[in-house]
Design a protein around this motif. Structure first.
Motif, PDB file in Angstrom:
ATOM      1  N   HIS A 182      15.497  71.439 -60.459  1.00 23.84           N
ATOM      2  CA  HIS A 182      15.148  71.901 -61.800  1.00 23.84           C
ATOM      3  C   HIS A 182      14.013  72.911 -61.780  1.00 23.84           C
TER       4      HIS A 182
ATOM      5  N   SER B  63      14.971  74.541 -72.407  1.00 30.44           N
ATOM      6  CA  SER B  63      15.331  73.144 -72.649  1.00 30.44           C
ATOM      7  C   SER B  63      14.093  72.257 -72.708  1.00 30.44           C
ATOM      8  N   VAL B  64      14.221  71.210 -73.494  1.00 28.63           N
ATOM      9  CA  VAL B  64      13.151  70.217 -73.543  1.00 28.63           C
ATOM     10  C   VAL B  64      13.220  69.355 -72.283  1.00 28.63           C
ATOM     11  N   ILE B  65      12.142  68.705 -71.971  1.00 29.02           N
ATOM     12  CA  ILE B  65      12.043  67.941 -70.728  1.00 29.02           C
ATOM     13  C   ILE B  65      13.124  66.870 -70.628  1.00 29.02           C
ATOM     14  N   TRP B  66      13.510  66.268 -71.757  1.00 31.40           N
ATOM     15  CA  TRP B  66      14.516  65.200 -71.713  1.00 31.40           C
ATOM     16  C   TRP B  66      15.864  65.706 -71.225  1.00 31.40           C
ATOM     17  N   SER B  67      16.220  66.932 -71.595  1.00 34.86           N
ATOM     18  CA  SER B  67      17.504  67.464 -71.120  1.00 34.86           C
ATOM     19  C   SER B  67      17.444  67.754 -69.616  1.00 34.86           C
TER      20      SER B  67
ATOM     21  N   ILE C  41      15.593  66.077 -67.526  1.00 31.57           N
ATOM     22  CA  ILE C  41      15.648  64.745 -66.907  1.00 31.57           C
ATOM     23  C   ILE C  41      17.088  64.253 -66.837  1.00 31.57           C
ATOM     24  N   LEU C  42      17.855  64.437 -67.891  1.00 28.06           N
ATOM     25  CA  LEU C  42      19.254  64.002 -67.884  1.00 28.06           C
ATOM     26  C   LEU C  42      20.080  64.762 -66.853  1.00 28.06           C
TER      27      LEU C  42
ATOM     28  N   TRP D 242      19.180  63.236 -63.592  1.00 30.68           N
ATOM     29  CA  TRP D 242      19.841  61.940 -63.452  1.00 30.68           C
ATOM     30  C   TRP D 242      21.295  62.111 -63.044  1.00 30.68           C
TER      31      TRP D 242
END
Length: 123
Positions: free
Chosen positions: A25, A37-41, A43-44, A47
């Motif tokens: 990333h 993108s926000v951090i959550w996207s 992270i997904l 994952w």
């Protein structure tokens, strides 16, 4: 194919996915949509890569573990995995991150880990 070779190959594949999950990333930020993108996207996405890491890591450990009929002790599996991780990461860093360079101290650390593999297999 022997269980030992299969174990190392599965660990190699697993670590390629792991390296992309953990560090990819950072390079993907060059892509416009990832940078925004926000951090959550992010992270997904990581994952998603990590799922494939586990798809190869778990069988590698099960096949390679001595108590499951494999050739390696638990400590040997872990040391092998760490060296494979370092090799994969080094190739990744040098080829994908052109601003990173492989220096003498990195080589010295790598040699120490290879020596760890030697010592863990020593009777």
């Amino acid at each position: 194919m022997t269980k030992g070779i299969l174990t190392v190959l599965l660990l190699l594949i697993s670590n390629i996915f792991m390296t992309f999950a953990w560090y990819g990333h950072l390079k993907f930020q060059e892509w416009g949509w990832v940078k925004k993108s926000v951090i959550w996207s992010v992270i997904l996405i990581s994952w998603g890569f990590a799922l494939f890491e586990y798809i190869f890591q778990v069988p590698a450990n099960r096949i390679g573990f001595r108590e499951n009929g494999g050739p390696f002790t638990l400590f040997q599996l872990k040391i092998i995995q760490e060296v494979v991780t370092l090799v994969v990461f080094t190739v990744f860093a040098v080829f994908f991150f052109k601003n990173e360079s492989f220096k003498w101290n990195h080589l010295a650390a790598f040699i120490c880990l290879v020596l760890a593999v030697y010592f863990v297999f020593k009777k």
